[in-house]
Motif scaffolding. Sequence first.
Motif, PDB file in Angstrom:
ATOM      1  N   ASP A  26       0.366  -1.226  -0.144  1.00 14.49           N
ATOM      2  CA  ASP A  26       0.128   0.371  -0.136  1.00 14.49           C
ATOM      3  C   ASP A  26       0.547   1.299   0.057  1.00 14.49           C
ATOM      4  O   ASP A  26       0.440   2.432  -0.311  1.00 14.49           O
ATOM      5  N   ALA A  27       1.999   1.710   0.809  1.00 17.35           N
ATOM      6  CA  ALA A  27       3.143   2.377   0.703  1.00 17.35           C
ATOM      7  C   ALA A  27       3.710   2.835  -0.479  1.00 17.35           C
ATOM      8  O   ALA A  27       3.899   4.086  -1.054  1.00 17.35           O
ATOM      9  N   GLY A  28       3.778   1.850  -1.504  1.00 12.58           N
ATOM     10  CA  GLY A  28       4.297   1.665  -2.638  1.00 12.58           C
ATOM     11  C   GLY A  28       3.081   2.368  -3.562  1.00 12.58           C
ATOM     12  O   GLY A  28       3.445   3.561  -4.575  1.00 12.58           O
ATOM     13  N   VAL A  29       1.732   2.010  -3.819  1.00 20.33           N
ATOM     14  CA  VAL A  29       0.713   2.713  -4.884  1.00 20.33           C
ATOM     15  C   VAL A  29       0.316   4.094  -4.165  1.00 20.33           C
ATOM     16  O   VAL A  29       0.087   5.152  -5.451  1.00 20.33           O
ATOM     17  N   ARG A  30       0.346   4.434  -2.099  1.00 19.61           N
ATOM     18  CA  ARG A  30       0.649   5.993  -1.868  1.00 19.61           C
ATOM     19  C   ARG A  30       1.492   6.613  -2.696  1.00 19.61           C
ATOM     20  O   ARG A  30       1.458   7.864  -2.924  1.00 19.61           O
ATOM     21  N   THR A  63      -3.499  -4.065  -0.208  1.00 19.97           N
ATOM     22  CA  THR A  63      -4.835  -4.452   0.470  1.00 19.97           C
ATOM     23  C   THR A  63      -6.140  -3.417  -0.127  1.00 19.97           C
ATOM     24  O   THR A  63      -5.405  -2.876  -0.994  1.00 19.97           O
ATOM     25  N   ASP A  64      -7.146  -3.077   0.802  1.00 17.08           N
ATOM     26  CA  ASP A  64      -7.688  -3.139   0.622  1.00 17.08           C
ATOM     27  C   ASP A  64      -7.814  -1.607   0.259  1.00 17.08           C
ATOM     28  O   ASP A  64      -8.166  -0.299  -0.345  1.00 17.08           O
ATOM     29  N   ALA A  65      -7.011  -1.047   1.060  1.00 20.04           N
ATOM     30  CA  ALA A  65      -6.406   0.369   1.418  1.00 20.04           C
ATOM     31  C   ALA A  65      -5.911   1.230   0.344  1.00 20.04           C
ATOM     32  O   ALA A  65      -5.691   2.378  -0.453  1.00 20.04           O
ATOM     33  N   GLY A  66      -5.288   0.029  -0.347  1.00 25.32           N
ATOM     34  CA  GLY A  66      -4.215   0.731  -0.828  1.00 25.32           C
ATOM     35  C   GLY A  66      -5.141   0.618  -2.485  1.00 25.32           C
ATOM     36  O   GLY A  66      -4.358   2.024  -3.526  1.00 25.32           O
TER      37      GLY A  66
END
Length: 428
Positions: free
Chosen positions: A215-219, A247-250
Amino acid sequence: MSYYLNSKNHLDPGPIYVRENGQLHMVNLALDGVRSSLQKPRPFRLFPKGFSVELCMNREDDTAQKEKTDHFIFTYTREGNLRYSAKSLFSLVLGFISDNVDHIDSLIGFPEQIAEKLFSAAEARQKFTEPGAGLRALQKFTEAYGSLVLCSLCLRNRYLVISEKLEEIKSFRELTCLDLSCCKLGDEHELLEHLTNEALSSVTQLHLKDNCLSDAGVRKMTAPVRVMKRGLENLTLLDLSCNPEITDAGIGYLFSFRKLNCLDISGTGLKDIKAVKHKLQTHIGLVHSKVPLKEFDHSNCKTEGWADQIVLQWERVTSEAVKPRETGEPRTAAQHFYGKRARAEAPVKCALADTHGNSSEKLQFYKEKAPDCHGPLLKREAVSSQESKKSKKRAFEEPEKEQSNSSQSSKQKYVCLAVEDWDLLNSY
């Protein structure tokens, strides 16, 4: 005169003519006791008699011979004789510039037809594989011609090329398709940060399959689009499959890609798949596909442009540098040497990609096409009548919806930016 004609060591002057009564007559030298027939004039030799093709093949060993033969083209006639012809002035100048292409100040404004020939000449001399000069030479072409040098780049399974030629890869501009599948980049890789640069704002297809993203990379990848409306804003196809840490947050960060038409999130760590499907459909208009989409076929993204052969040269150089380390065990090496075991060089495959291919459920989404407006007149009248009825109903419902939308939009203005997003913006 008689002494000169009777001498054997003199140079043959050729036939002698005498003018008599306004006419030319050839002197008959046989009356003076000289040879009855004259020898044919010797042809002028550009190269010594002992010259052979081997000297042309091994020109690098003899610099003096190279200076003599570098300006000529050697071919064979039907009879098997060696024939040489001088090169044109354009080819000579082109070869000289390609040898010193890294010293050019700029190619901006230079004709594209000649620049393509210059690029192919430098590529034939493998100037772009040199450590320092190759990067400088490639930057001159990419600054001037952009997508003509390379419009599509496929680096699938070529993580060694990325690690060795990272600066050269970052010099490409105006790419439309970029395939980085199975390269194990991770969230902190420099190339992933380069994707948010304005030089790659033209990318429409991005494949990041099996790259250990979370998720950090997508952010990080979506931060410029979400906040500053720049970066990968023109993205229409995105492949994030085989990244279990997303995950769902990403997936929520992908809602900023308004132009996205195809999305593949198979093999990710989603928990509530139904909620994700509903959010993608409401925010971007993507619908889940029950059939595998052809758009995610990796054969569609190929390396195209002037520099299509340079990537192969880079891969050859990096593979040769790693070959001594991959000698294997002595027993298997001996079996390969004596032919008892066939040497099979199978291409590198992604383990997660194989498991994903065997799985039955694939989370691929697409955007439905709008209906064609060029239909028959009867259909148009029916549609217009329905729209008129709906417009009357909307007239009564609009004031209530405007109040609710204004309250929601005011809330979204404060929800869009988080503390982590501001930290990312400060890093840029």
